[in-house]
Design a protein around this motif. Sequence first.
Motif, PDB file in Angstrom:
ATOM      1  N   ASP A  25       0.826  -1.214   0.000  1.00  0.00           N
ATOM      2  CA  ASP A  25       0.000   0.000   0.000  1.00  0.00           C
ATOM      3  C   ASP A  25       0.860   1.264   0.000  1.00  0.00           C
ATOM      4  O   ASP A  25       0.545   2.262   0.671  1.00  0.00           O
ATOM      5  CB  ASP A  25      -0.943   0.011   1.220  1.00  0.00           C
ATOM      6  N   GLY A  26       1.964   1.203  -0.742  1.00  0.00           N
ATOM      7  CA  GLY A  26       2.831   2.368  -0.843  1.00  0.00           C
ATOM      8  C   GLY A  26       3.756   2.578   0.335  1.00  0.00           C
ATOM      9  O   GLY A  26       4.480   3.576   0.388  1.00  0.00           O
ATOM     10  N   LEU A  27       3.758   1.650   1.283  1.00  0.00           N
ATOM     11  CA  LEU A  27       4.612   1.767   2.462  1.00  0.00           C
ATOM     12  C   LEU A  27       5.776   0.779   2.365  1.00  0.00           C
ATOM     13  O   LEU A  27       5.587  -0.388   2.034  1.00  0.00           O
ATOM     14  CB  LEU A  27       3.809   1.487   3.735  1.00  0.00           C
ATOM     15  N   ASP A  28       6.985   1.280   2.641  1.00  0.00           N
ATOM     16  CA  ASP A  28       8.170   0.424   2.633  1.00  0.00           C
ATOM     17  C   ASP A  28       8.352  -0.235   3.990  1.00  0.00           C
ATOM     18  O   ASP A  28       8.255   0.427   5.028  1.00  0.00           O
ATOM     19  CB  ASP A  28       9.426   1.247   2.308  1.00  0.00           C
ATOM     20  N   PHE A  29       8.632  -1.539   3.976  1.00  0.00           N
ATOM     21  CA  PHE A  29       8.891  -2.276   5.206  1.00  0.00           C
ATOM     22  C   PHE A  29      10.344  -2.753   5.181  1.00  0.00           C
ATOM     23  O   PHE A  29      10.729  -3.558   4.329  1.00  0.00           O
ATOM     24  CB  PHE A  29       7.930  -3.463   5.350  1.00  0.00           C
ATOM     25  N   TRP A  30      11.133  -2.206   6.110  1.00  0.00           N
ATOM     26  CA  TRP A  30      12.561  -2.509   6.186  1.00  0.00           C
ATOM     27  C   TRP A  30      12.835  -3.495   7.312  1.00  0.00           C
ATOM     28  O   TRP A  30      12.239  -3.403   8.381  1.00  0.00           O
ATOM     29  CB  TRP A  30      13.359  -1.236   6.436  1.00  0.00           C
TER      30      TRP A  30
END
Length: 204
Positions: free
Chosen positions: A93-98
Amino acid sequence: MKTIEKKQTITFRKISAFLLIIVAGIFASCEGPVGPPGMPGEDGYNFVGTTFEFTGDFTPGNNYQMFFNFEDNGFDPYESDVILAYILWTNEDGLDFWRPLPQTEYFPSGAILEYNFDFTGDIPNERIVDMSVFLGGDVDLASLSTDYTLDQTFRVVVVPSDFISLADVNANDLNSILNSSNIQLKSLGAIEPGSFIDTSLEIK
């Protein structure tokens, strides 16, 4: 009698003034050098760090390893600094998960793939020379899907060791570092892999 008392009063005042001058001189001679400035307050930053990001491919040609040479890119971290590396694990949803390195992927067959990193320290000169991210584990790297090897993005953050020990941050959470009010992060921006012969990366 009044004349004598007046003379005695004048003499006493002169002696008192003389003693005050001596005492002031003693205190002035005891004053030491100016101490170092204190830590910045709430409106300032206690620490300064550096961050950069790069995307590259793990291939047999680079031995499944990507390098970054600090000096070649005008960046000279101290040997006492802490290097933190994160991999962009997914985007939803357009969010980066690092996720912090090392990061392990477990396959149904029982094989293990590990994304890891290391760095080279020049201890005599108290500097960190370079760093690399690489694939490891007991899985056959040549058999991996391109989902695991191509277009892999990493974020690297270099911070003073005192920041990790003193600041209220979670090193496993990239956002905890980026959003800390105790550090100012200088960004080198996005970089792209250079020649794997000289193991350097060039800033865009």
